[in-house]
Write a protein that holds these residues in place. Structure first.
Motif, PDB file in Angstrom:
ATOM      1  N   ASN A 159      10.107   6.829  -8.150  1.00 45.70           N
ATOM      2  CA  ASN A 159      11.662   7.991  -8.724  1.00 45.70           C
ATOM      3  C   ASN A 159      12.052   7.955  -7.530  1.00 45.70           C
ATOM      4  O   ASN A 159      12.902   8.641  -7.191  1.00 45.70           O
ATOM      5  CB  ASN A 159      10.862   8.900  -8.659  1.00 45.70           C
ATOM      6  N   GLY A 160      13.053   6.471  -7.151  1.00 46.08           N
ATOM      7  CA  GLY A 160      14.025   6.651  -5.876  1.00 46.08           C
ATOM      8  C   GLY A 160      14.051   6.953  -4.478  1.00 46.08           C
ATOM      9  O   GLY A 160      15.090   7.182  -4.125  1.00 46.08           O
ATOM     10  N   ARG A 161      12.600   7.248  -4.095  1.00 45.45           N
ATOM     11  CA  ARG A 161      12.454   7.256  -2.947  1.00 45.45           C
ATOM     12  C   ARG A 161      10.677   6.826  -2.466  1.00 45.45           C
ATOM     13  O   ARG A 161      10.299   6.374  -3.263  1.00 45.45           O
ATOM     14  CB  ARG A 161      11.554   9.020  -2.920  1.00 45.45           C
ATOM     15  N   PRO A 162      10.824   6.219  -1.179  1.00 47.20           N
ATOM     16  CA  PRO A 162       9.571   5.904  -0.776  1.00 47.20           C
ATOM     17  C   PRO A 162       8.609   6.253  -0.841  1.00 47.20           C
ATOM     18  O   PRO A 162       8.754   7.667  -0.816  1.00 47.20           O
ATOM     19  CB  PRO A 162      10.281   5.750   0.618  1.00 47.20           C
ATOM     20  N   GLY A 163       7.217   5.645  -1.217  1.00 53.50           N
ATOM     21  CA  GLY A 163       6.345   6.069  -1.834  1.00 53.50           C
ATOM     22  C   GLY A 163       5.759   5.342  -1.931  1.00 53.50           C
ATOM     23  O   GLY A 163       5.295   3.821  -0.956  1.00 53.50           O
ATOM     24  N   LEU A 164       4.164   4.778  -2.154  1.00 55.26           N
ATOM     25  CA  LEU A 164       2.852   3.622  -1.930  1.00 55.26           C
ATOM     26  C   LEU A 164       2.118   3.912  -2.983  1.00 55.26           C
ATOM     27  O   LEU A 164       2.390   4.663  -4.296  1.00 55.26           O
ATOM     28  CB  LEU A 164       2.009   5.052  -0.966  1.00 55.26           C
ATOM     29  N   VAL A 165       1.865   2.342  -3.908  1.00 59.25           N
ATOM     30  CA  VAL A 165       0.728   1.811  -4.779  1.00 59.25           C
ATOM     31  C   VAL A 165      -0.120   1.638  -4.090  1.00 59.25           C
ATOM     32  O   VAL A 165       0.180   0.683  -3.267  1.00 59.25           O
ATOM     33  CB  VAL A 165       2.236   0.898  -5.513  1.00 59.25           C
ATOM     34  N   ALA A 166      -1.005   2.380  -4.388  1.00 60.18           N
ATOM     35  CA  ALA A 166      -3.461   1.542  -4.528  1.00 60.18           C
ATOM     36  C   ALA A 166      -2.899   0.964  -5.241  1.00 60.18           C
ATOM     37  O   ALA A 166      -2.980   1.128  -6.721  1.00 60.18           O
ATOM     38  CB  ALA A 166      -3.855   2.818  -4.412  1.00 60.18           C
ATOM     39  N   GLN A 167      -3.713  -0.742  -5.255  1.00 59.89           N
ATOM     40  CA  GLN A 167      -4.053  -1.057  -6.049  1.00 59.89           C
ATOM     41  C   GLN A 167      -5.593  -2.112  -5.668  1.00 59.89           C
ATOM     42  O   GLN A 167      -5.525  -1.868  -4.446  1.00 59.89           O
ATOM     43  CB  GLN A 167      -3.274  -2.176  -6.210  1.00 59.89           C
ATOM     44  N   PHE A 168      -6.778  -2.089  -6.241  1.00 58.58           N
ATOM     45  CA  PHE A 168      -7.658  -2.944  -6.268  1.00 58.58           C
ATOM     46  C   PHE A 168      -8.276  -3.810  -7.796  1.00 58.58           C
ATOM     47  O   PHE A 168      -8.336  -3.358  -8.771  1.00 58.58           O
ATOM     48  CB  PHE A 168      -9.019  -1.185  -6.850  1.00 58.58           C
ATOM     49  N   GLY A 169      -8.069  -4.967  -6.990  1.00 56.45           N
ATOM     50  CA  GLY A 169      -8.433  -5.545  -7.377  1.00 56.45           C
ATOM     51  C   GLY A 169      -7.340  -6.312  -7.809  1.00 56.45           C
ATOM     52  O   GLY A 169      -7.650  -6.648  -9.301  1.00 56.45           O
ATOM     53  N   GLY A 170      -6.360  -6.173  -7.417  1.00 58.40           N
ATOM     54  CA  GLY A 170      -4.770  -6.239  -8.365  1.00 58.40           C
ATOM     55  C   GLY A 170      -4.306  -5.706  -8.682  1.00 58.40           C
ATOM     56  O   GLY A 170      -3.295  -5.733  -9.988  1.00 58.40           O
ATOM     57  N   VAL A 171      -5.145  -4.376  -9.535  1.00 51.88           N
ATOM     58  CA  VAL A 171      -4.593  -3.871 -10.793  1.00 51.88           C
ATOM     59  C   VAL A 171      -3.841  -2.468  -9.695  1.00 51.88           C
ATOM     60  O   VAL A 171      -4.755  -1.835  -8.560  1.00 51.88           O
ATOM     61  CB  VAL A 171      -5.758  -3.585 -11.309  1.00 51.88           C
ATOM     62  N   THR A 172      -2.709  -1.776 -10.343  1.00 54.06           N
ATOM     63  CA  THR A 172      -2.356  -0.614  -9.612  1.00 54.06           C
ATOM     64  C   THR A 172      -3.135   0.723 -10.005  1.00 54.06           C
ATOM     65  O   THR A 172      -3.465   0.869 -11.310  1.00 54.06           O
ATOM     66  CB  THR A 172      -1.180  -0.421 -10.351  1.00 54.06           C
ATOM     67  N   VAL A 173      -4.287   1.185  -9.212  1.00 48.27           N
ATOM     68  CA  VAL A 173      -5.106   2.233  -9.222  1.00 48.27           C
ATOM     69  C   VAL A 173      -4.353   4.161  -9.628  1.00 48.27           C
ATOM     70  O   VAL A 173      -4.064   5.134  -9.606  1.00 48.27           O
ATOM     71  CB  VAL A 173      -5.832   2.024  -9.765  1.00 48.27           C
TER      72      VAL A 173
END
Length: 320
Positions: free
Chosen positions: A270-284
């Motif tokens: 949403n336009g701000r720094p954030g984090l994405v967690a992925q498991f097995g290459g899939v965004t969870v």
């Protein structure tokens, strides 16, 4: 309204190019009003369906098709906001607005409830302060009429006379609605905050989480920080907010211990720094942050897979 469209000259439909060109504007309005890209696309699709359902003569009689489309979209969103309150009362756990990736990372998905198409950033949402997660969360506390009046006037600069056509109240009443909404924003401290330094703080948070360094996590969190997780009852997530730096740090370490293959990526949320967690290459999980005075004050972790469809496939990109 403030989005005039010129009449068409191709003999096919009045202002066809201008009408189609309104889609991005309508999507921007609808997402801010609804907090859900899927619902916003449905609202825009319904708006166009109503336009094309009109007889040709009625279309030609519309002085400004762009204004007509915005008015109809606004009324549809107003109705949806009323029913959304009922739906969210039955929602399993906490409800968090749907997170949006950076424009360069859009992944194709169902558009307007139809088939799958490649995503076109021009048809999507402009990422500015009015779509920050902190701002959207405050919008959720408003009444439907407050939200519509505030977003259309303060964000999109429509006059109160124009807003009144959508809300079905007098311009003076709409002015009061927007004023009340403004007080909510100020009280929540959700006004624009400079982004400088935020990426570094999120990176430090990511590194401490990866290292399972509970002390560093606690130091990076405000003592009164709150973490809200949205699983929608479809995946595991805390059903109530996790409060306090110690409890949040322990919760995050617990998650890391239970999912040793979890990969954390720095992404724009949403336009701000954030984090994405992925498991097995899939965004969870997609996490947005509220930051103040050099510490994390809020974490909004979206795990509901129905809200992560624009993020599916983002694992193909690697951090440089």
């Amino acid at each position: 309204m403030s989005t005039p469209s010129e009449p068409g000259h191709d003999g096919s439909e009045p202002g066809l190019r201008a009408i189609v060109g309104e889609r991005r504007h309508l999507t921007n309005v609808a997402y801010r009003l609804l907090g859900s890209l899927a619902e916003a696309e449905d609202a825009v699709q319904e708006t166009y369906a109503r336009w094309y359902a009109m007889p040709r003569r009625s279309q030609e009689a519309v002085e400004s098709p762009g204004a007509w489309l915005t008015t109809v979209a606004g009324r549809i969103c107003l109705d949806l906001l009323g029913s959304a309150r009922v739906r969210r009362e039955r929602y399993v756990g906490e409800w968090v607005p749907e997170p949006l990736p950076d424009r360069a990372e859009w992944i194709g998905g169902p558009v307007g409830g139809g088939g799958t198409e490649p995503a076109d950033p021009a048809d999507r949402v402009t990422l500015d302060e009015s779509v920050s997660m902190a701002f959207l969360v405050v919008l959720e506390t408003m009444t439907p009429a407050e939200r519509v009046a505030f977003v259309l006037h303060d964000v999109f600069r429509y006059s109160f006379a124009e807003v009144a056509e959508i809300v079905g109240r007098t311009p003076a009443a709409c002015r009061q609605l927007a004023s009340s909404a403004r007080r909510r924003v100020r009280a929540a401290g959700a006004t624009a905050v400079p982004a400088a330094g935020q990426a570094g703080l999120v990176r430090s948070f990511k590194e401490a989480w990866e290292a399972r360094d509970i002390k560093s996590l606690v130091d990076l969190l405000d003592p009164d920080a709150t973490m809200v997780a949205d699983g929608g009852g479809l995946v595991g997530a805390a059903l109530r907010p996790v409060e306090g730096s110690e409890r949040i740090a322990q919760y995050l370490i617990h998650i890391a211990d239970r999912a040793p293959g979890l990969t954390l990526l720095e992404r724009t949320v949403n336009g701000r720094p954030g984090l994405v967690a992925q498991f097995g290459g899939v965004t969870v999980t997609v996490a947005a942050f509220g930051l103040a005075d050099g510490r994390v004050t809020r974490i909004w972790a979206v795990r509901n897979p129905e809200k992560l469809r624009p993020w599916v496939g983002n694992g193909d990109r690697t951090d440089g």
